[in-house]
Design an enzyme around this catalytic site. Structure first.
Site, PDB file in Angstrom:
ATOM      1  CG  HIS A   1      -7.229  -9.206 -10.798  1.00  0.00           C
ATOM      2  ND1 HIS A   1      -6.974  -8.720  -9.413  1.00  0.00           N
ATOM      3  CD2 HIS A   1      -8.406  -9.648 -11.150  1.00  0.00           C
ATOM      4  CE1 HIS A   1      -8.396  -8.871  -8.999  1.00  0.00           C
ATOM      5  NE2 HIS A   1      -8.970  -9.657  -9.597  1.00  0.00           N
ATOM      6  N   PRO A   2      -5.137  -9.836 -15.103  1.00  0.00           N
ATOM      7  CG  PRO A   2      -5.401 -11.182 -17.322  1.00  0.00           C
ATOM      8  CD  PRO A   2      -5.613 -11.120 -15.730  1.00  0.00           C
TER       9      PRO A   2
END
Length: 467
Positions: A396-397
């Site tokens: 989930h960057p």
């Protein structure tokens, strides 16, 4: 030999994209909210109930009730509780953004999609206005140009890399790699945020409770999926349940961890796939999870919903084919470690509830981690050591080209997602998030794209289509 090929065809808007699937959503009955109020209908993306479930999922939801939590719809305004994961699928096949948006538009004459292309540079004119891009395709360096705008949508890792390779970023860093500075934008690549995830907590259960991940390769499982769109493969071999619990001293309506329930343990597949997915060294994997391969079980994995630590994306070199340097900087802030420890303790309490411990004979994999054996077993110091060994990404960057006001020196885009100090260029992806969302980021990322599309249409007097 790489040669220059100039594409004279001018596009109104040139978009550089990396399509991703949508996050898990849900649609169940509520006490106080109708589904019509919570969920939209008729759009290009669809959400379906899973046709196949393990017995363990019922135990997970029941255990949540035994801890005082309701089974909820995660789309409600204050989603504290447990819920069954539902998937963005159509006919039980993953319904990605490519399926939902690109393929239905493939017939349009104003859309050209180039596969297996690698963007190397955004091109600017003398007025610092983006006018085109260079990209590698089939061994040649090609170019494409836009009449109005260029949209960069390469994700929280790719977008800052492309900007810096093009001369937009921290001037000192660009000078370091010999890249001419087009615009000094210090925030490019800063503010990397992710949801650190702990996948190692594992339990065994009695046979017949769930399924063996290796069994999903059997002819019968494939037959179920191909002919009936049913069976374990519709689960996506991933999490089957989630929970947003109250675990810490802060706002009880803003959970600090999200709990992921997987109906098989990380050790079930002998590390064939899981070790690579979670970045665990094979020697560590084989040593710690020895004896769990092929056994039925489950994992409960907490991940931080609001981490305070910030990482960065920087250039490894001026070569666009070199991967950038990614510093996640997990747990740099001490509060993040304390929060993850509370998430571990909640996970252990959850698995000790009768719905899992008694109904399914759940037994915790209590092998002492060799790297942490110098600490008192299950003390906060032990769990801190454990976290630093096993924690990894849940993919989930975001945040590396963050949106913010002009007074913020580290803002990269404005409220129209236009890149600071240059013209004709927007970034539209998860990198523009100033802070990470409390849950999975794919749906919010697509929401950003939908909103940005409307803003672009409005600016250029195009027709806005609503669903």
């Amino acid at each position: 030999m790489i040669e220059d090929v100039m594409n004279e065809k001018k596009l109104d808007v040139l978009a550089l994209t990396e399509t991703r699937g949508l996050c898990d959503l849900a649609e169940v009955n509520l006490k106080f909210f109708s589904t019509a109020f919570i969920h939209g209908y008729g759009g290009p993306l669809t959400v379906e109930n899973k046709p196949w479930r393990t017995k363990l999922l019922g135990g997970f939801l029941k255990a949540g009730k035994q801890m005082g939590y309701d089974v909820i719809d995660p789309s409600i305004p204050d989603p504290i509780g447990f819920y069954e994961v539902e998937l963005t699928t159509r006919n039980n096949i993953r319904w990605s953004t490519a399926e939902a948006y690109i393929k239905p538009s493939a017939f349009r004459r104003n859309l050209d999609v180039v596969l297996n292309a690698h963007v190397t540079q955004i091109l600017f004119d003398n007025h610092k206005t983006a006018v085109g891009v260079h990209f590698l395709h089939q061994g040649k360096l090609k170019s494409a140009f836009a009449r109005k705008e260029i949209i960069l949508s390469a994700g929280a890792i790719g977008s800052p890399q492309v900007l810096m390779l093009s001369g937009v970023g921290p001037a000192s860093h660009l000078h370091q790699h010999g890249i001419p500075v087009v615009a000094n934008v210090p925030g490019v690549g800063k503010n990397l945020i992710d949801h650190p995830y702990l996948a190692a907590l594992s339990w065994t259960v009695k046979n017949g409770s769930t399924y063996n991940a290796l069994d999903t390769t059997s002819p019968e499982v494939f037959r179920q999926f191909i002919h009936n769109r049913d069976g374990p493969l519709t689960l996506g071999l991933s999490n089957e349940g989630y929970a947003w619990p109250v675990t810490g001293p802060e706002d009880p309506y803003w959970p600090e961890v999200q709990i992921a329930f997987t109906p098989y343990s990380i050790a079930n597949d002998f590390g064939i796939v899981s070790a690579q997915i979670f970045g665990i060294r094979q020697d560590l994997y084989q040593r710690y999870f020895q004896g769990l391969g092929g056994r039925e079980g489950f994992s409960i994995g907490p991940f931080l919903t609001r981490p305070k630590s910030r990482g960065s994306v920087t250039l490894n070199s001026a070569n666009p084919l070199d991967a950038p340097l990614i510093d996640t900087n997990y747990f740099e802030h001490p509060d993040d470690i304390a929060t993850m420890i509370r998430g571990i303790k909640f996970s252990l309490r959850l698995a000790s509830m009768p719905a899992l411990k008694h109904d399914f004979d759940a037994v915790f994999h209590d092998r002492v981690l060799q790297e942490c054996e110098h600490e008192v077993l299950y003390s906060d110091q032990y769990w801190e050591c454990y976290i630093k060994i096993f924690a990894g990404t849940i993919y989930h960057p975001c945040g590396t080209c963050k949106m913010g006001p002009l007074k913020d020196p580290y803002s990269v885009v404005d409220d129209q997602l236009r890149v600071r100090h240059v013209g004709g260029l927007r970034v539209i992806d998860a990198s523009i998030m100033p802070v990470i969302t409390t849950g999975n980021i794919n749906a919010p990322t697509i929401m950003i794209a939908e909103k940005a599309a409307d803003m672009i249409k409005l600016l250029w007097d195009a027709t806005i289509t609503t669903f």
